[in-house]
Design a protein around this motif. Structure first.
Motif, mmCIF file in Angstrom:
data_model
loop_
_atom_site.group_PDB
_atom_site.id
_atom_site.type_symbol
_atom_site.label_atom_id
_atom_site.label_comp_id
_atom_site.label_asym_id
_atom_site.label_seq_id
_atom_site.Cartn_x
_atom_site.Cartn_y
_atom_site.Cartn_z
ATOM 1 N N GLU A 211 0.877 -1.178 0.000
ATOM 2 C CA GLU A 211 0.000 0.000 0.000
ATOM 3 C C GLU A 211 0.912 1.224 0.000
ATOM 4 O OE1 GLU A 211 -3.924 1.436 2.459
ATOM 5 O OE2 GLU A 211 -2.161 0.901 3.641
ATOM 6 N N THR A 212 1.128 1.772 -1.184
ATOM 7 C CA THR A 212 2.065 2.886 -1.307
ATOM 8 C C THR A 212 1.476 3.948 -2.219
ATOM 9 O OG1 THR A 212 4.425 3.373 -1.642
ATOM 10 C CG2 THR A 212 3.361 1.981 -3.291
ATOM 11 N N SER A 213 1.926 5.170 -2.053
ATOM 12 C CA SER A 213 1.316 6.287 -2.764
ATOM 13 C C SER A 213 1.864 6.488 -4.169
ATOM 14 C CB SER A 213 1.504 7.576 -1.952
ATOM 15 O OG SER A 213 0.807 7.487 -0.731
ATOM 16 N N GLU A 214 3.102 6.062 -4.387
ATOM 17 C CA GLU A 214 3.724 6.227 -5.702
ATOM 18 C C GLU A 214 4.397 4.921 -6.110
ATOM 19 O OE1 GLU A 214 4.729 10.969 -4.932
ATOM 20 O OE2 GLU A 214 6.356 9.522 -5.074
ATOM 21 N N PRO A 215 3.612 3.887 -6.460
ATOM 22 C CA PRO A 215 4.232 2.614 -6.844
ATOM 23 C C PRO A 215 5.233 2.810 -7.975
ATOM 24 C CG PRO A 215 1.830 2.412 -6.710
ATOM 25 C CD PRO A 215 2.154 3.869 -6.620
ATOM 26 N N PHE A 216 6.415 2.271 -7.773
ATOM 27 C CA PHE A 216 7.469 2.281 -8.808
ATOM 28 C C PHE A 216 7.837 3.701 -9.247
ATOM 29 C CE2 PHE A 216 4.214 -1.079 -9.969
ATOM 30 C CZ PHE A 216 4.645 -1.973 -9.004
ATOM 31 N N GLY A 217 7.649 4.666 -8.348
ATOM 32 C CA GLY A 217 7.958 6.050 -8.679
ATOM 33 C C GLY A 217 6.918 6.732 -9.536
ATOM 34 N N CYS A 218 5.700 6.177 -9.607
ATOM 35 C CA CYS A 218 4.676 6.714 -10.508
ATOM 36 C C CYS A 218 3.955 7.913 -9.887
ATOM 37 C CB CYS A 218 3.677 5.622 -10.879
ATOM 38 S SG CYS A 218 4.310 4.451 -12.097
ATOM 39 N N ARG A 219 4.688 8.976 -9.682
ATOM 40 C CA ARG A 219 4.094 10.229 -9.249
ATOM 41 C C ARG A 219 3.685 11.038 -10.478
ATOM 42 N NH1 ARG A 219 9.046 13.968 -7.038
ATOM 43 N NH2 ARG A 219 7.288 15.376 -6.748
ATOM 44 N N GLN A 220 2.967 12.109 -10.250
ATOM 45 C CA GLN A 220 2.657 13.030 -11.350
ATOM 46 C C GLN A 220 2.740 14.445 -10.819
ATOM 47 O OE1 GLN A 220 -0.492 14.877 -11.768
ATOM 48 N NE2 GLN A 220 -1.618 14.057 -10.003
ATOM 49 N N VAL A 224 1.496 15.713 -15.202
ATOM 50 C CA VAL A 224 2.485 15.042 -16.057
ATOM 51 C C VAL A 224 3.006 13.798 -15.338
ATOM 52 C CG1 VAL A 224 4.695 15.256 -17.247
ATOM 53 C CG2 VAL A 224 3.153 17.238 -17.089
ATOM 54 N N PRO A 225 2.850 12.594 -15.937
ATOM 55 C CA PRO A 225 3.315 11.372 -15.273
ATOM 56 C C PRO A 225 4.828 11.290 -15.229
ATOM 57 C CG PRO A 225 2.500 10.864 -17.475
ATOM 58 C CD PRO A 225 2.185 12.309 -17.225
ATOM 59 N N ARG A 226 5.348 10.685 -14.159
ATOM 60 C CA ARG A 226 6.795 10.545 -13.966
ATOM 61 C C ARG A 226 7.237 9.087 -14.024
ATOM 62 N NH1 ARG A 226 8.481 15.522 -15.201
ATOM 63 N NH2 ARG A 226 7.544 17.131 -13.866
ATOM 64 N N CYS A 227 6.461 8.246 -14.733
ATOM 65 C CA CYS A 227 6.888 6.857 -14.916
ATOM 66 C C CYS A 227 6.410 6.370 -16.269
ATOM 67 C CB CYS A 227 6.368 5.963 -13.797
ATOM 68 S SG CYS A 227 4.582 5.699 -13.802
ATOM 69 N N THR A 228 6.855 5.200 -16.644
ATOM 70 C CA THR A 228 6.543 4.618 -17.940
ATOM 71 C C THR A 228 5.971 3.215 -17.753
ATOM 72 O OG1 THR A 228 8.718 3.591 -18.193
ATOM 73 C CG2 THR A 228 8.476 5.870 -18.980
ATOM 74 N N ARG A 229 5.426 2.647 -18.826
ATOM 75 C CA ARG A 229 4.922 1.271 -18.779
ATOM 76 C C ARG A 229 6.042 0.290 -18.455
ATOM 77 N NH1 ARG A 229 0.100 0.190 -23.105
ATOM 78 N NH2 ARG A 229 -1.173 2.026 -22.569
ATOM 79 N N ALA A 230 7.209 0.524 -19.028
ATOM 80 C CA ALA A 230 8.337 -0.373 -18.751
ATOM 81 C C ALA A 230 8.723 -0.325 -17.276
ATOM 82 C CB ALA A 230 9.530 0.001 -19.635
ATOM 83 N N GLN A 231 8.662 0.851 -16.694
ATOM 84 C CA GLN A 231 8.950 1.016 -15.269
ATOM 85 C C GLN A 231 7.954 0.234 -14.417
ATOM 86 O OE1 GLN A 231 9.824 5.136 -14.610
ATOM 87 N NE2 GLN A 231 9.563 4.978 -12.390
ATOM 88 N N ILE A 232 6.689 0.288 -14.803
ATOM 89 C CA ILE A 232 5.650 -0.454 -14.087
ATOM 90 C C ILE A 232 5.900 -1.952 -14.203
ATOM 91 C CG2 ILE A 232 3.184 -1.014 -14.087
ATOM 92 C CD1 ILE A 232 2.729 1.933 -15.009
ATOM 93 N N ASP A 233 6.236 -2.418 -15.384
ATOM 94 C CA ASP A 233 6.497 -3.854 -15.593
ATOM 95 C C ASP A 233 7.663 -4.325 -14.734
ATOM 96 O OD1 ASP A 233 4.451 -3.913 -17.443
ATOM 97 O OD2 ASP A 233 5.780 -3.707 -19.180
ATOM 98 N N ARG A 234 8.739 -3.542 -14.708
ATOM 99 C CA ARG A 234 9.892 -3.922 -13.881
ATOM 100 C C ARG A 234 9.518 -3.930 -12.400
ATOM 101 N NH1 ARG A 234 12.576 -0.389 -17.529
ATOM 102 N NH2 ARG A 234 12.549 1.289 -15.956
ATOM 103 N N GLY A 235 8.726 -2.940 -11.996
ATOM 104 C CA GLY A 235 8.325 -2.864 -10.604
ATOM 105 C C GLY A 235 7.459 -4.036 -10.189
ATOM 106 N N LEU A 236 6.503 -4.416 -11.030
ATOM 107 C CA LEU A 236 5.656 -5.569 -10.711
ATOM 108 C C LEU A 236 6.478 -6.844 -10.633
ATOM 109 C CD1 LEU A 236 2.477 -4.820 -12.874
ATOM 110 C CD2 LEU A 236 2.616 -4.831 -10.377
#
Length: 523
Positions: A211-220, A224-236
């Motif tokens: 339970e985190t506020s910015e999974p994988f650094g996905c802040r905005q 403007v988003p600060r992460c990418t799909r590839a970043q999400i995939d690596r994080g998962l």
């Protein structure tokens, strides 16, 4: 015998909390009989910079080192502005900071910054019937930045890794006290099959969640988003390798994945300020037109000085349109990518904390795939979505209110669960999660919990729990710490009957079936 050996034999055992439970939990093969806590935070003392929450669930040097107050709470709690503000709405207040052995002021059901899940207290809950515990690793970069004291990084992913490490260290610690590796009652599990094996052996299955506020650094920032799909995939992939099986997509602050369900009251003021500091914007709300809605944003009072100085000059807290309020932000394309990635990995999707706009779209995606792995783990979604969750085969574990209020939520869900053939109910206590625990039941003098009482399976006898010089009583203290959960469930038996307790004893099985349905979709 040498003098050194004689001294070692004569050395007194280090002090420890009593458990207040006599008897061993029996093993339970399918269908599992026992309780599920779908949402607690054993290791959140390492979150938010590591100095916001006071005390630890264990310490190699014993309880005297584990259960101590925060340095800034001494000598009398006057400087504990966050504790005071979240407890009373005022930054001023006092408390006795001494923990072991007196515990005059804490833990308490309404104290948000003091350790609630010491390992001996969790052990008492396990002996009293708990079979599945979801330990959510939690982080919040902005809350870490807001609080002036810290010893850990505010990087959310670093905090999650550290908390996972601490969870396995607790497992090793309990093993060492129980005869060696694999012998302890506390077992971290990575699959429903492993959970069933652990429970059949009479032990507690611990599931890792996030339970985190910015999974994988996905802040905005300003949209403007600060992460990418590839970043999400690596994080998962990393979370899955770490053992995490359940995740939130957003929490407290709008991020690059979804908008959040608002907080209300005093805590909402703090969280809305954090949203501004995190995203460059306060929450944006409209007056809802449909039946589902987010929590009401209440008019803010004066901020405590440590928070007020964080606002730039000339910037004040915003005014909002009439309630009911709905967040204007929903699930983004990156959020949809994360949901699809979780389904592909057989993970449980935590729908709580999503705005109704985001939750509605998430359920659309899950329904299109017939994906059962959806959980509302602590009553942070609109009740209107429970029908869709149960229809999918998902699981609901309700937030821990006092016995009568919790029983009322149980009664409300019974028709839905009967309609979709979903027996089994659970709780999401949110221990150590900056939320209150169940208070004493109002008007309990005429029918209080009497001690001793027996566990739901009849195998364990529970006395009043003692830690040091303090003896706890659920009639007076409510659920002051995790060890009083069995007492709370006994209190619910008194007000709602054995049917409620038996339905809760089917909760662990219900959770495992939802998890099995999700895990079956993984390659």
């Amino acid at each position: 015998m040498t003098l050194a050996a004689t001294a070692a034999v004569a050395a007194p055992a280090p002090p420890e909390s009593e458990v207040g439970a006599v008897g061993e939990p029996p093993g339970s093969a399918a269908p599992v009989r026992g309780f599920v806590d779908g949402h607690s935070h054993l290791m959140s003392y390492e979150a938010f910079g590591g100095m916001l929450l006071c005390g630890k669930p264990f310490d190699p040097d014993g309880i005297e080192q584990a259960l101590v107050d925060c340095p800034d709470h001494f000598p009398n709690g006057e400087a504990a502005w966050f504790e005071n503000f979240t407890r009373t709405g005022s930054p001023t207040g006092t408390h006795d900071p001494v923990g072991w052995p007196t515990f005059r002021s804490w833990p308490a059901h309404d104290s948000l910054t003091h350790q609630q899940a010491y390992h001996r207290w969790v052990e008492r809950a396990w002996r009293g019937g708990l079979r599945v515990l979801v330990n959510h690793l939690v982080a919040n970069r902005q809350l870490c930045a807001i609080y002036p004291l810290k010893r850990n990084s505010c990087d959310e992913m670093a905090s999650l890794r550290l908390q996972a490490q601490r969870t396995f260290e607790l497992q090793d610690f309990i093993d060492a006290r129980s005869g060696g590796p694999g012998q302890g009652w506390f077992r971290v599990v990575r699959s429903p099959a492993e959970a069933r094996q652990v429970i059949a052996a009479g032990k507690l299955a611990v599931v890792l969640g996030v339970e985190t506020s910015e999974p994988f650094g996905c802040r905005q920032t300003l949209g403007v988003p600060r992460c990418t799909r590839a970043q999400i995939d690596r994080g998962l992939d990393e979370m899955q390798a770490l053992g995490v099986r359940s995740m939130f997509v957003c929490h407290k602050y709008d991020n690059a994945l979804c908008g959040v369900r608002f907080d209300s009251g005093t805590q909402g003021v703090i969280v809305n300020l954090g949203n501004f500091l995190s995203t460059g914007r306060f929450w944006t709300a409209r007056t809802c037109t449909g039946p589902e809605h987010d929590n009401t944003i209440e008019k803010a009072g004066a901020l405590p000085p440590p928070l007020d100085r964080l606002l730039p000059g000339g910037v004040g807290l915003p005014l909002y349109p009439p309630a009911p309020h709905c967040n204007t932000r929903g699930l983004t394309s990156l959020g949809e990518h994360m949901i699809r990635g979780m389904m592909a990995r057989g993970m449980l999707v935590e729908i709580d904390h999503m705005s109704v706009k985001a939750a509605d779209r998430t359920l659309d995606l899950l329904e299109a795939e017939g994906y059962a792995g959806v959980v509302s783990s602590h009553s942070w979604t609109d009740p209107g979505y429970l029908r869709r969750i149960y229809r999918l085969g998902g699981m609901v574990t309700a937030y821990g209110h006092h016995a009568e209020e919790f029983a009322a939520t149980w009664r409300e869900t019974r028709p839905l669960r009967a309609e979709f053939g979903r027996p089994g109910y659970g709780y999401g206590l949110d221990a150590n999660g900056l939320g209150t625990l169940p208070s004493p039941r109002p008007g309990n003098a005429s029918n209080p919990v009497t001690y001793p009482f027996t566990s739901v399976d009849g195998a364990v006898t529970l006395e009043r729990q003692r830690t040091g010089e303090r003896v706890w009583d659920v009639n007076v203290d409510g659920v002051a710490h995790y060890g009083l959960v069995p007492d709370w469930i006994e209190d619910m038996r008194l007000v709602a009957g054995n049917e409620l307790v038996q339905d809760m004893a089917a909760g662990a099985e219900a959770y495992l079936r939802t998890w099995e349905a999700a895990a079956s979709r993984a390659p």
